[in-house]
Scaffold this motif. Structure first.
Motif, PDB file in Angstrom:
ATOM      1  N   GLY A 130       0.914  -1.028   0.054  1.00 31.20           N
ATOM      2  CA  GLY A 130      -0.044  -0.013  -0.045  1.00 31.20           C
ATOM      3  C   GLY A 130       0.807   1.241   0.064  1.00 31.20           C
ATOM      4  O   GLY A 130       0.374   2.162  -0.623  1.00 31.20           O
ATOM      5  N   VAL A 156      -5.785   7.840  -2.988  1.00 26.95           N
ATOM      6  CA  VAL A 156      -4.843   6.656  -3.370  1.00 26.95           C
ATOM      7  C   VAL A 156      -5.621   5.531  -3.981  1.00 26.95           C
ATOM      8  O   VAL A 156      -5.161   4.852  -4.991  1.00 26.95           O
ATOM      9  CB  VAL A 156      -3.951   5.935  -2.018  1.00 26.95           C
ATOM     10  CG1 VAL A 156      -5.031   5.404  -0.956  1.00 26.95           C
ATOM     11  CG2 VAL A 156      -3.263   4.974  -2.618  1.00 26.95           C
ATOM     12  N   GLY A 189      -1.525  -6.102   1.524  1.00 20.08           N
ATOM     13  CA  GLY A 189      -2.232  -5.346   0.346  1.00 20.08           C
ATOM     14  C   GLY A 189      -3.639  -5.749   0.048  1.00 20.08           C
ATOM     15  O   GLY A 189      -4.273  -5.936   1.075  1.00 20.08           O
ATOM     16  N   ILE A 248      -2.364  -9.274  -3.291  1.00 13.33           N
ATOM     17  CA  ILE A 248      -0.774 -10.211  -3.233  1.00 13.33           C
ATOM     18  C   ILE A 248      -1.384 -11.603  -3.280  1.00 13.33           C
ATOM     19  O   ILE A 248      -0.526 -12.161  -4.178  1.00 13.33           O
ATOM     20  CB  ILE A 248      -0.339  -9.860  -1.709  1.00 13.33           C
ATOM     21  CG1 ILE A 248      -0.180  -8.307  -1.464  1.00 13.33           C
ATOM     22  CG2 ILE A 248       1.102 -10.225  -1.473  1.00 13.33           C
ATOM     23  CD1 ILE A 248       0.251  -7.447  -2.526  1.00 13.33           C
TER      24      ILE A 248
END
Ligand code: DC
Length: 231
Positions: free
Chosen positions: A35, A103, A133, A136
């Motif tokens: 992240g 983000v 994350g 992943i």
């Protein structure tokens, strides 16, 4: 014993990085916060005026990828891996609300993901890594020996993120923190590129009622049961 790959995915602020750091320390593994990579791209774009009023042009973000260099270094004082954006330690800046608010949209851009996933796979190529994350276990390391999918009650997650921000001197209203968490969960699970989903072979870990110690103990036991390496 041979090293393995541990993939931890899950919703925002459910303690993925806390668990990942503790596991890495216990096992002598590397820890990578994926992240932080998406947050670094977002921070760069904010600083360079590419993100304005919560909006941006995808092409501008893609163009700036070539100017972004990411590195990770273990800090023995904090016992944690820290993120360097073009040689600057940005660990603190990455957690600012303005970064959190932008983000998810940045991380939904295919070219951004392609670049970050390349770096992530390179970092994990020799195993002995814990990475957390959203994709992943499903995408970055689909062959990871241990995959965890973490979740927790939204109010408990909000309280944790609220306390974390406060401890860093950032005062944000509880409801604003909660709104951001829920919006990011929605965007992260509904985007087209590698959305957050539970890998079929992931073990679900709801830590709403677990302390950090209980959670670590539970996962270490999972690893032992899998007859995997514990130092
Ligand atoms: O783990 P975090 O809250 O710091 O992640 C920030 C954002 O980055 C998150 O909302 C979605 C994105 N992200 C992602 O898309 N894929 C990852 N593997 C990790 C994070």
């Amino acid at each position: 014993m041979s090293k393995i790959t541990i993939a931890i995915d899950g919703y925002s602020s459910c303690g993925k990085s806390t668990l990942a750091k503790a596991l890495a320390a216990k096992l002598g593994y590397a820890y990578v916060d994926s992240g932080a990579m998406y947050r670094s791209v977002t921070l760069y774009a904010l600083r360079h005026g590419i993100i304005k009023d919560h909006g941006f042009l995808e092409d501008e973000i893609i163009k700036c990828l070539n100017d972004i260099n990411l590195a990770f270094q273990f800090n023995p004082n904090t016992k944690s891996s820290e993120t360097f954006l073009n040689s600057e330690n940005v660990e603190k800046e990455l957690r600012q609300m303005i970064v959190s608010e932008n983000v998810s949209k940045v991380s939904a851009i295919k070219a951004v993901r392609t670049k970050m996933i390349l770096i992530q796979r390179e970092l994990g190529k020799n195993k002995g890594i814990v990475m957390d994350g959203r994709d992943i276990g499903t995408n970055v390391f689909p062959d990871a020996e241990l995959k965890l999918f973490m979740t927790a009650d939204p109010d408990i997650r909000t309280q944790r993120r609220y306390d974390e921000l406060l401890s860093k001197g950032q005062h944000t209203a509880f409801l604003e923190v909660k709104k951001n968490l829920l919006e990011r969960d929605y965007e992260d699970t509904h985007r087209k590129e590698n959305p957050l989903t539970q890998a079929q072979d992931a073990i679900v870990l709801d830590n709403s009622e677990l302390s950090r110690e209980q959670q670590l103990e539970y996962v270490l036991k999972l690893i032992t049961d899998l007859t995997l390496s514990v130092n």
